[in-house]
Structures are given as C-alpha cells and as structure tokens.
Design an enzyme around this catalytic site. Sequence first.
Site, PDB file in Angstrom:
ATOM      1  N   GLU A 258      -5.044  41.156  15.586  1.00 11.48           N
ATOM      2  CA  GLU A 258      -3.946  39.280  15.507  1.00 11.48           C
ATOM      3  C   GLU A 258      -5.598  38.882  16.583  1.00 11.48           C
ATOM      4  O   GLU A 258      -5.803  39.597  17.713  1.00 11.48           O
ATOM      5  CB  GLU A 258      -3.500  38.747  15.629  1.00 11.48           C
ATOM      6  CG  GLU A 258      -2.282  39.292  15.298  1.00 11.48           C
ATOM      7  CD  GLU A 258      -0.794  39.016  15.777  1.00 11.48           C
ATOM      8  OE1 GLU A 258      -0.611  38.181  16.478  1.00 11.48           O
ATOM      9  OE2 GLU A 258       0.072  39.924  14.789  1.00 11.48           O
ATOM     10  N   HIS A 276       1.295  34.897  12.147  1.00 12.53           N
ATOM     11  CA  HIS A 276       1.829  34.726  13.757  1.00 12.53           C
ATOM     12  C   HIS A 276       2.164  33.581  13.822  1.00 12.53           C
ATOM     13  O   HIS A 276       2.690  32.840  15.224  1.00 12.53           O
ATOM     14  CB  HIS A 276       1.175  35.394  15.185  1.00 12.53           C
ATOM     15  CG  HIS A 276       2.542  36.293  16.081  1.00 12.53           C
ATOM     16  ND1 HIS A 276       1.909  37.069  16.351  1.00 12.53           N
ATOM     17  CD2 HIS A 276       3.679  35.928  16.099  1.00 12.53           C
ATOM     18  CE1 HIS A 276       2.841  37.426  17.618  1.00 12.53           C
ATOM     19  NE2 HIS A 276       4.149  36.439  17.343  1.00 12.53           N
TER      20      HIS A 276
HETATM   21  P1  NAD Z   1      15.363  42.447  21.286  1.00 11.49           P
HETATM   22  O1  NAD Z   1      14.727  43.093  22.577  1.00 11.49           O
HETATM   23  O2  NAD Z   1      16.466  41.783  21.212  1.00 11.49           O
HETATM   24  O3  NAD Z   1      15.733  42.743  19.707  1.00 11.49           O
HETATM   25  C1  NAD Z   1      15.622  44.578  19.586  1.00 11.49           C
HETATM   26  C2  NAD Z   1      15.842  45.379  19.414  1.00 11.49           C
HETATM   27  O4  NAD Z   1      15.401  46.438  18.905  1.00 11.49           O
HETATM   28  C3  NAD Z   1      16.867  46.186  20.558  1.00 11.49           C
HETATM   29  O5  NAD Z   1      18.575  45.397  19.544  1.00 11.49           O
HETATM   30  C4  NAD Z   1      16.131  47.575  20.471  1.00 11.49           C
HETATM   31  O6  NAD Z   1      17.689  48.109  20.881  1.00 11.49           O
HETATM   32  C5  NAD Z   1      15.687  47.606  19.202  1.00 11.49           C
HETATM   33  N1  NAD Z   1      15.334  48.908  18.797  1.00 11.49           N
HETATM   34  C6  NAD Z   1      13.891  49.324  20.172  1.00 11.49           C
HETATM   35  N2  NAD Z   1      13.601  50.508  19.372  1.00 11.49           N
HETATM   36  C7  NAD Z   1      14.061  50.474  18.185  1.00 11.49           C
HETATM   37  C8  NAD Z   1      13.405  51.760  17.843  1.00 11.49           C
HETATM   38  N3  NAD Z   1      12.570  52.266  17.893  1.00 11.49           N
HETATM   39  N4  NAD Z   1      14.718  51.292  16.596  1.00 11.49           N
HETATM   40  C9  NAD Z   1      15.332  50.335  15.741  1.00 11.49           C
HETATM   41  N5  NAD Z   1      15.462  48.880  16.759  1.00 11.49           N
HETATM   42  C10 NAD Z   1      14.634  49.216  18.082  1.00 11.49           C
HETATM   43  O7  NAD Z   1      14.237  41.353  20.742  1.00 11.49           O
HETATM   44  P2  NAD Z   1      14.314  40.135  19.409  1.00 11.49           P
HETATM   45  O8  NAD Z   1      14.277  38.951  21.304  1.00 11.49           O
HETATM   46  O9  NAD Z   1      14.999  40.531  19.085  1.00 11.49           O
HETATM   47  O10 NAD Z   1      12.656  40.407  18.866  1.00 11.49           O
HETATM   48  C11 NAD Z   1      12.712  41.587  18.152  1.00 11.49           C
HETATM   49  C12 NAD Z   1      11.413  41.379  17.978  1.00 11.49           C
HETATM   50  O11 NAD Z   1      10.869  39.942  17.425  1.00 11.49           O
HETATM   51  C13 NAD Z   1      10.256  41.079  19.146  1.00 11.49           C
HETATM   52  O12 NAD Z   1       8.962  42.880  19.564  1.00 11.49           O
HETATM   53  C14 NAD Z   1       9.588  40.477  19.848  1.00 11.49           C
HETATM   54  O13 NAD Z   1       8.319  40.286  20.010  1.00 11.49           O
HETATM   55  C15 NAD Z   1       9.514  39.983  18.467  1.00 11.49           C
HETATM   56  N6  NAD Z   1       9.778  38.297  18.156  1.00 11.49           N
HETATM   57  C16 NAD Z   1       8.139  37.488  16.948  1.00 11.49           C
HETATM   58  C17 NAD Z   1       8.371  36.608  17.065  1.00 11.49           C
HETATM   59  C18 NAD Z   1       7.030  36.330  16.008  1.00 11.49           C
HETATM   60  O14 NAD Z   1       6.789  34.410  16.783  1.00 11.49           O
HETATM   61  N7  NAD Z   1       6.670  36.828  14.920  1.00 11.49           N
HETATM   62  C19 NAD Z   1       8.964  35.535  17.291  1.00 11.49           C
HETATM   63  C20 NAD Z   1      10.165  35.967  18.668  1.00 11.49           C
HETATM   64  C21 NAD Z   1      10.109  37.779  18.543  1.00 11.49           C
HETATM   65  C1  MLT Z   2       6.884  36.292  20.968  1.00  8.64           C
HETATM   66  O1  MLT Z   2       7.011  37.327  21.026  1.00  8.64           O
HETATM   67  O2  MLT Z   2       7.290  35.600  21.444  1.00  8.64           O
HETATM   68  C2  MLT Z   2       6.529  35.575  19.749  1.00  8.64           C
HETATM   69  O3  MLT Z   2       5.944  37.064  18.538  1.00  8.64           O
HETATM   70  C3  MLT Z   2       6.083  34.149  19.743  1.00  8.64           C
HETATM   71  C4  MLT Z   2       4.842  33.912  20.694  1.00  8.64           C
HETATM   72  O4  MLT Z   2       4.090  34.891  20.768  1.00  8.64           O
HETATM   73  O5  MLT Z   2       4.653  33.275  20.943  1.00  8.64           O
END
Ligand code: NAD
Ligand code: MLT
Length: 316
Positions: A258, A276
């Site tokens: 990215e 993103h």
């Molecule tokens: P979280 O830690 O609460 O949940 C992640 C889940 O994935 C956990 O329950 C874990 O057990 C599971 N996991 C780990 N390895 C695994 C595997 N091999 N197979 C299946 N499940 C598995 O995290 P979250 O807050 O729910 O965030 C989830 C994802 O979203 C993260 O990668 C985070 O960085 C991303 N995210 C992205 C944005 C964005 O802007 N696009 C915003 C927030 C979060």
């Molecule tokens: C996160 O991991 O919190 C999200 O991807 C959003 C961000 O990068 O700020």
Amino acid sequence: MKVLISDKLEKQAVDILQAEGLQVDINTELTPEQLKEKIKGYDALIVRSKTKATKEIIDASDNLKVIGRAGVGVDNIDIPAATAKGIVVMNAPSGNTISAAEHAFALMMSLSRNIPYANSLLKNKKWEKKLLGVELNGKTIGVIGLGRVGSHMAKMAKGIGMKVIGYDPLITEDKASSVGVALVSLDEIFKTADFISLHVPRTPETKNLIGEDALNKMKKNVRIINCARGGVVDEDALYKALKEGKIAGAALDVFAQEPLLDSPLLELDNVIVTPHLGASTQEAQIKVAVDIANSIALALKEGKFNNALNLSQIKR
Ligand code: NAD
Ligand code: MLT
C-alpha cells in the site's frame, strides 16, 4: 515527559495528553531518516499506519518507553525490536471495530448489486439496465476470523437473513453461536459459501490464505471481501481466478503493498477497491485517538499498560 505524534491523529488525543501534563509534539511529515533523529529524548511515540516504526528507528531512540498504535494492526511496528529494548507496544483495538465491519458490509452490498460499476457507467452516460445482481437474503457467508470485526460482520449478515458459517481456530463453539455463527472447517467455507469475508490478522499462517488452492475449491458464484489485511489474499491468484471466471467478484480494502496504484486487479469490472478506508469514519478516528491517548497517559504516569502486546516478553 514528551510524546511524539508522527501520524495524523484527532485533536482529542492531544487534549488528553496535555491535560495530563505531557508535552506533545506533532510532526506528521518526517522521513524515516528524520524520525530516526527526532525520536531521541521522547518517552512515547504515537503512530497510525503511515509511520513505519522500524528496528532502525526504535534502536535510535534513547528514552522511549512506549509506542502506541491508534488502531488495531501493528504490522508497521517492529515488535521484536521494541521488546528487545524494553519498549512496550500498545494498540487501540476496539475503537474502529464497528467502522471496519460496516465497511466490509458495504463492500459486500456494493459487490452484490454492481453499484460502483453501474455508478461509473452512468456517470459516463451509459444507461446499463442489463447489470444483474444477486440478493443477500438466504445466501451463505463464510466469515474467516471471528474476533471483534468478524463477529460484528457475522451479526449484521445474520440480521439480513444470510446463513452465517465461520472459521476461527481460536474461538469456542459457544462464542461462535452467540453471534449466530456455525463453526465449520476452512474447506467447508471454500466449498459452500456464496460470500467469503476475511477478518484475520496478517500472520505467517494467514499469508496467502486465499491462494490458488483455496480459489480452486470455491463456487463459481463466490464473492470475496477483504477488509482485514493485505497479503491474506494472494492478489496474483485472485486476478487469475477472476479473469478466468472461476469466481464472481472481489472487494478489497487492503493490499499486500500500500498504496496500491498499479495492479491488473484495478482493470477488472467485478473488482471493487477502496484505499484502506475500513477505519476511516469520524467516529472511529476519534475513538482510537482517545483510547490510545488515555493508554499512553496511563503508561507514562502510572506505569500501567492497557492493550500491551509485548509486556509479558519484556524482561524487567
Ligand atoms: P481480532 O484480533 O479481534 O480478531 C482476529 C481473529 O482472527 C481472532 O479471533 C483470531 O482467533 C482469528 N485468527 C487468527 N488466525 C487465524 C487463522 N489462521 N484462521 C482463522 N482465524 C484466525 O482482530 P479484529 O479487531 O477483529 O481485526 C480483524 C482484522 O481486521 C485485523 O487484520 C485488523 O488489522 C483488520 N482491520 C482492518 C481495518 C481496515 O481499515 N481495513 C480496520 C480494523 C481492523
Ligand atoms: C487498523 O489496523 O486499525 C486499520 O487497518 C486501520 C488503520 O490502519 O488505521
């Protein structure tokens, strides 16, 4: 004590830190070389995702006690390097959960009804009535990763009448059923889901989780949503599967590299992309900024660490 904020952060965070008597400096345009120099003397560094807190930068610090990430993902912070220097890394994991899940949901809806494509056609003066979508009600969604974001996505999908199956090796049947999800194997998701939404962190286990093998097992009508982390979907394999008509569509908010500005995926009409934006709502940005500011203040003033990711590995 001094806090350096090196990425754009809502003002509420600065107010909280200053009210605690901390000196706050904001410098969001530093090059890695400049940050290496600037970091000296600071007790805390706050980043979002733009700053890469590399080993070089961490090693150059001489007074740093804590690095705070306003958000969830910490793949931009070299945690082993921080641990080796006794620096605690903390994130703000729940402030953007709702926004990320809603973005994934919006991508799923846009994908099911060709909305971005129809919008671009009409703005180019093409009245395309032949575009045919699919309903979500009654369809099966496979949610991979049932943590904060995945669970909320599952609840929303259930709410519009989707059948929700999920895979997460680290959660219990009880936790899954409390959000309306039947736990199944990954293969079961690949074979039966009409939509697959990814909500896992990027780890060695999840790298290219959706690769050629997985794609070959999926139904022809499947649509994939990745609002989690780039690299979880193998973009070359995804492009090939879409181009060959093996799957119906994909919506991606995150990418292996990215910013992504040059990829064959951008040329496909059945691919939706956003840069993103999962956490980019007014509410989420305030929540993560407030959460991390409170955590940093608590850490510096009382030595208490909220949402610390490496505390147990630091030798004290
Ligand atoms: P979280 O830690 O609460 O949940 C992640 C889940 O994935 C956990 O329950 C874990 O057990 C599971 N996991 C780990 N390895 C695994 C595997 N091999 N197979 C299946 N499940 C598995 O995290 P979250 O807050 O729910 O965030 C989830 C994802 O979203 C993260 O990668 C985070 O960085 C991303 N995210 C992205 C944005 C964005 O802007 N696009 C915003 C927030 C979060
Ligand atoms: C996160 O991991 O919190 C999200 O991807 C959003 C961000 O990068 O700020």
